[in-house]
Enzyme design. Structure first.
Site, PDB file in Angstrom:
ATOM      1  N   TRP A 320       0.829  -1.193   0.000  1.00 33.18           N
ATOM      2  CA  TRP A 320       0.000   0.000   0.000  1.00 33.18           C
ATOM      3  C   TRP A 320       0.871   1.253   0.000  1.00 33.18           C
ATOM      4  CZ3 TRP A 320      -0.444   4.220   3.197  1.00 33.18           C
ATOM      5  CH2 TRP A 320      -1.556   5.048   2.990  1.00 33.18           C
ATOM      6  N   HIS A 321       1.990   1.184   0.689  1.00 35.38           N
ATOM      7  CA  HIS A 321       2.849   2.354   0.808  1.00 35.38           C
ATOM      8  C   HIS A 321       3.606   2.664  -0.478  1.00 35.38           C
ATOM      9  CE1 HIS A 321       2.137   1.922   5.146  1.00 35.38           C
ATOM     10  NE2 HIS A 321       2.505   3.187   5.228  1.00 35.38           N
ATOM     11  N   GLY A 322       3.807   1.706  -1.341  1.00 36.22           N
ATOM     12  CA  GLY A 322       4.527   2.017  -2.569  1.00 36.22           C
ATOM     13  C   GLY A 322       4.735   0.797  -3.439  1.00 36.22           C
ATOM     14  N   PHE A 466       2.291   8.035  -1.942  1.00 37.39           N
ATOM     15  CA  PHE A 466       1.327   7.023  -1.540  1.00 37.39           C
ATOM     16  C   PHE A 466      -0.076   7.356  -1.995  1.00 37.39           C
ATOM     17  CE2 PHE A 466       4.430   7.091   2.149  1.00 37.39           C
ATOM     18  CZ  PHE A 466       5.301   6.283   1.479  1.00 37.39           C
TER      19      PHE A 466
END
Length: 466
Positions: A320-322, A466
């Site tokens: 989700w973060h990258g 993000f």
């Protein structure tokens, strides 16, 4: 546009607040907020507004059809999953298509031209907000929003649009139509905004120079000691950067009568990795808990499935973060820590003094941020090697180096102290002259922040990707 810019502070914010309070009419105020939010999001790249509106259209009509099919559960379930998949497809294409395409080329030894798709700002945040509405509506936890503009306002509301916190529809469902703005809320919200701005500009931006200077500097100058300093500086940077933006978002929301939930609770007080994730980015960890972990069975399953659930949740949290392998590694790193603490380390940690447990937690969190920060594996390997295999540091060359680095090193211990609840525990004066002195303190933070913004072009924002 970011909150810590002169454009926002001197143009957008006054043009939002002043007209908002000119007319006490709910339709007018909601309509104004919607227009301002769409303008805010379109400031950098207008075409991506269409993408956000399209995702909202899918959720809106998907929700209406689900409610209309209340007596036909099988068809309702098909509509529900279709809506969820369409909303997620938006995120998969714009955030992950290029990543998976390039990795597929490497795997198959092909030289295909993979389209380089730009990442729309805030897509991860607003996608999760849309999903929370659709899921909660399906399970009857919220009511259908029949006004498309109000649903779009919830999703596009500018205070939390680009950097969270991830606001669930259930949190502000009633406040969209029935909130009551008060001057006490405006004052409290403004103070919270100033506090967040100070965190971002006076602390995060200054210590960021330390980490970037060391990681980008010569290995002949920056040795093992300085690489640990860089890790510590990034630990402070990401906290004050993100919690500062969360404070500004919560403060702005409150000024307009919305009450968002807290997103940080002094995470560096934690005495375990498990506790850290109860205190850090609370809106994200609770989102994965409620919409992924618990539906998978949570901890009320066999030990093997419990481990599976943790790995799935933290693999998804990392991605989700990258769209990069280091984020997956970072997520699995925490999965491993949480599994160890649940099955082995937990009872041992409970027997240790609090200070030892805090040192353990702070160490593993610092190490985790190195995995998070270094997106290139060669850079990551070099950073870890330098941290754990002794290399000397040329302190004389550092002392004669750039003044921004020295300023950041000076600010670093101040940032460390501010990461703990020292100031909130001070008595809050309610009478003159103490109250005036407290207000003067907020004014000084605002002035100092503006001066730093004016004097520097360096204003990074980690969570843009993000």
């Amino acid at each position: 546009m970011v909150f810590s810019s002169l454009t926002f502070l001197y143009l957008f914010l006054p043009l939002a607040v002043i007209p908002y309070f000119l007319w006490n009419n709910r339709t007018y105020r909601n309509g104004l907020l919607l227009v301002l939010s769409l303008l805010f999001y379109s400031w950098g790249e207008p075409k991506y507004v269409v993408l956000m509106v399209a995702a909202t259209v899918v959720a809106y009509f998907g929700g209406r059809v689900m409610v209309a099919l209340e007596g036909r559960p099988r068809i309702k379930r098909v509509v529900f999953w279709s809506t969820v998949c369409l909303v997620l497809l938006n995120l998969l294409i714009f955030k992950y298509f290029t990543f998976f395409g390039e990795n597929l080329c490497l795997l198959l030894h092909q030289d295909w031209a993979v389209p380089q798709i730009l990442l729309p700002i805030g897509i991860s945040f607003y996608t999760f907000q849309i999903l929370s509405y659709v899921i909660d509506l399906y399970f009857g936890r919220v009511r259908l929003q029949r006004n498309f503009c109000y649903l779009l306002l919830y999703i596009s509301f500018f205070p939390q649009l680009i950097a969270g916190p991830i606001v669930r529809y259930s949190t502000i469902e009633e406040e969209i139509l029935h909130r009551k703005e008060t001057w006490e809320d405006v004052e409290a919200g403004l103070k919270r905004f100033i506090l967040g701005l100070g965190k971002k500009v006076l602390l995060a931006n200054q210590v960021a120079v330390v980490a970037e200077s060391i990681y980008g500097g010569s290995t002949e100058v920056y040795g093992t000691t300085m690489y640990w300093v860089a890790a510590f500086a990034y630990t402070m940077q990401i906290y004050f950067d993100f919690s500062g933006y969360s404070d500004m978002a919560i403060g702005l929301g409150r000024m307009f009568g919305f009450h968002f939930l807290e997103n940080f609770n002094y995470p560096y007080l934690s005495r375990s990795a498990t506790e850290f994730w109860r205190r850090w980015h609370i809106s994200l960890s609770s989102w994965f808990r409620d919409y992924v972990y618990i539906p998978l069975g949570g901890s009320r399953v066999s030990r093997g499935k419990w481990v599976r659930n943790i790995l799935i949740v933290w693999g998804l949290t990392g991605f989700w973060h990258g769209a990069a392998w280091n984020f997956l590694l970072w997520g699995l790193y925490y999965a491993g820590l949480l599994i160890l603490e649940k099955f082995l380390l937990g009872p041992l940690l409970e027997k240790l003094p609090s200070l030892v447990r805090w040192v353990y937690a702070f160490f593993v969190v610092n190490l985790g941020w190195v995995l998070f920060n270094r997106t290139d594996f060669s850079d990551l390997a070099h950073a870890l090697h330098t941290m754990f295999v002794w290399q000397s540091t040329d302190l004389l060359r550092i002392a004669a180096g750039n003044s921004d680095l020295l300023l950041g090193l000076f600010v670093l211990p101040v940032a460390f102290l501010c990461a703990f609840p020292i100031f909130p525990k001070l008595p809050r004066p309610k009478k003159l002259p103490g109250a005036l002195a407290a207000d003067l303190g907020y004014g000084l933070v605002l002035v100092a922040s503006v001066l730093f913004i004016i004097s520097s072009v360096y204003n990074p924002f980690i969570y843009f990707r993000f």
